[in-house]
Design a protein around this motif. Sequence first.
Motif, mmCIF file in Angstrom:
data_model
loop_
_atom_site.group_PDB
_atom_site.id
_atom_site.type_symbol
_atom_site.label_atom_id
_atom_site.label_comp_id
_atom_site.label_asym_id
_atom_site.label_seq_id
_atom_site.Cartn_x
_atom_site.Cartn_y
_atom_site.Cartn_z
ATOM 1 N N LEU A 4 0.851 -1.195 0.000
ATOM 2 C CA LEU A 4 0.000 0.000 0.000
ATOM 3 C C LEU A 4 0.879 1.235 0.000
ATOM 4 O O LEU A 4 1.817 1.326 0.802
ATOM 5 C CB LEU A 4 -0.900 -0.027 1.219
ATOM 6 C CG LEU A 4 -1.851 1.121 1.435
ATOM 7 C CD1 LEU A 4 -2.888 1.171 0.321
ATOM 8 C CD2 LEU A 4 -2.558 0.974 2.770
ATOM 9 N N THR A 5 0.607 2.180 -0.890
ATOM 10 C CA THR A 5 1.382 3.409 -0.951
ATOM 11 C C THR A 5 0.665 4.485 -0.140
ATOM 12 O O THR A 5 -0.516 4.735 -0.366
ATOM 13 C CB THR A 5 1.554 3.871 -2.412
ATOM 14 O OG1 THR A 5 2.139 2.817 -3.154
ATOM 15 C CG2 THR A 5 2.434 5.100 -2.490
ATOM 16 N N ILE A 6 1.395 5.105 0.767
ATOM 17 C CA ILE A 6 0.832 6.142 1.622
ATOM 18 C C ILE A 6 1.593 7.431 1.385
ATOM 19 O O ILE A 6 2.822 7.450 1.427
ATOM 20 C CB ILE A 6 0.926 5.746 3.090
ATOM 21 C CG1 ILE A 6 0.124 4.468 3.323
ATOM 22 C CG2 ILE A 6 0.416 6.862 4.001
ATOM 23 C CD1 ILE A 6 0.370 3.835 4.645
ATOM 24 N N VAL A 7 0.846 8.509 1.134
ATOM 25 C CA VAL A 7 1.457 9.827 0.973
ATOM 26 C C VAL A 7 1.073 10.639 2.209
ATOM 27 O O VAL A 7 -0.099 10.947 2.419
ATOM 28 C CB VAL A 7 0.945 10.515 -0.311
ATOM 29 C CG1 VAL A 7 1.549 11.898 -0.426
ATOM 30 C CG2 VAL A 7 1.270 9.675 -1.532
ATOM 31 N N VAL A 8 2.073 10.958 3.015
ATOM 32 C CA VAL A 8 1.837 11.749 4.215
ATOM 33 C C VAL A 8 2.152 13.189 3.875
ATOM 34 O O VAL A 8 3.268 13.511 3.465
ATOM 35 C CB VAL A 8 2.720 11.249 5.391
ATOM 36 C CG1 VAL A 8 2.452 12.088 6.628
ATOM 37 C CG2 VAL A 8 2.468 9.784 5.673
ATOM 38 N N GLU A 9 1.150 14.041 4.040
ATOM 39 C CA GLU A 9 1.304 15.468 3.747
ATOM 40 C C GLU A 9 1.242 16.246 5.049
ATOM 41 O O GLU A 9 0.504 15.892 5.969
ATOM 42 C CB GLU A 9 0.202 15.941 2.797
ATOM 43 C CG GLU A 9 0.250 15.257 1.445
ATOM 44 C CD GLU A 9 -0.927 15.642 0.566
ATOM 45 O OE1 GLU A 9 -1.940 16.136 1.090
ATOM 46 O OE2 GLU A 9 -0.811 15.438 -0.656
ATOM 47 N N GLY A 10 1.999 17.310 5.094
ATOM 48 C CA GLY A 10 2.007 18.142 6.298
ATOM 49 C C GLY A 10 1.145 19.375 6.110
ATOM 50 O O GLY A 10 1.026 19.901 5.007
ATOM 51 N N GLU A 11 0.532 19.797 7.180
ATOM 52 C CA GLU A 11 -0.224 21.050 7.166
ATOM 53 C C GLU A 11 0.262 21.902 8.337
ATOM 54 O O GLU A 11 0.713 21.366 9.350
ATOM 55 C CB GLU A 11 -1.723 20.787 7.248
ATOM 56 C CG GLU A 11 -2.194 20.216 8.570
ATOM 57 C CD GLU A 11 -3.690 19.991 8.614
ATOM 58 O OE1 GLU A 11 -4.196 19.896 9.732
ATOM 59 O OE2 GLU A 11 -4.338 19.892 7.567
#
Length: 149
Positions: free
Chosen positions: A141-148
Motif C-alpha cells: 500500500l502506498t501512503i502519501v503523508v502530507e504536512g499542514e
Amino acid sequence: MKVILLENVKNVGNKGDIVEVKDGYGRNFLLKTKKGIIGNRENVKIAEQAKIDDSKRLEEERAEAVALAKVLDETEIKITERAGEDGKLFGSVTSKDITEALEKATGIKVDKRKVELEMPIRNVGRIEVKVKTYQGVIGTLTIVVEGEA
C-alpha cells in the motif's frame, strides 16, 4: 481401531485426519473426550467430503486475498497531519490511522494488525507499507503523508 479426529491431537494427527490408534486409546480417550469419532464407512465418507469442502473454501479465501493484494498494490492513500517546517510530524501515523484512511478512501476493511509497520511514520513523504491479506500473500500500500501548518 480407525478414528476420525474432530480436532488437532498432539502426536496423533490433525482435525479431519483418519488415524489408526490402539483400541484402548481410541475408546477411553479420543471417543470419551469427543476428540474423535469411530472411523466406519459412513463417517469416513463424510470426513473425506468435509476435507474436500475445506480445501475448496481455503482456495477461495486465498484467491480473494490475492485479488485484495492486487487492489492494495494499485491503491494510494493521502493522510494529512500537522507538521513542522522541516517535514517532521507533530504526532505520528500509526497502523490504526492507515486502516481508517484506507476504509474511508476505498471502503476496504483491513485489520490494523495486518499492516506491517515497524515504527510509526513521523515524517512527511511517500511510504510503501506491506499489508498481509492471507498467509503468504502480501500487498503493498502506498501512503502519501502530507504536512499542514
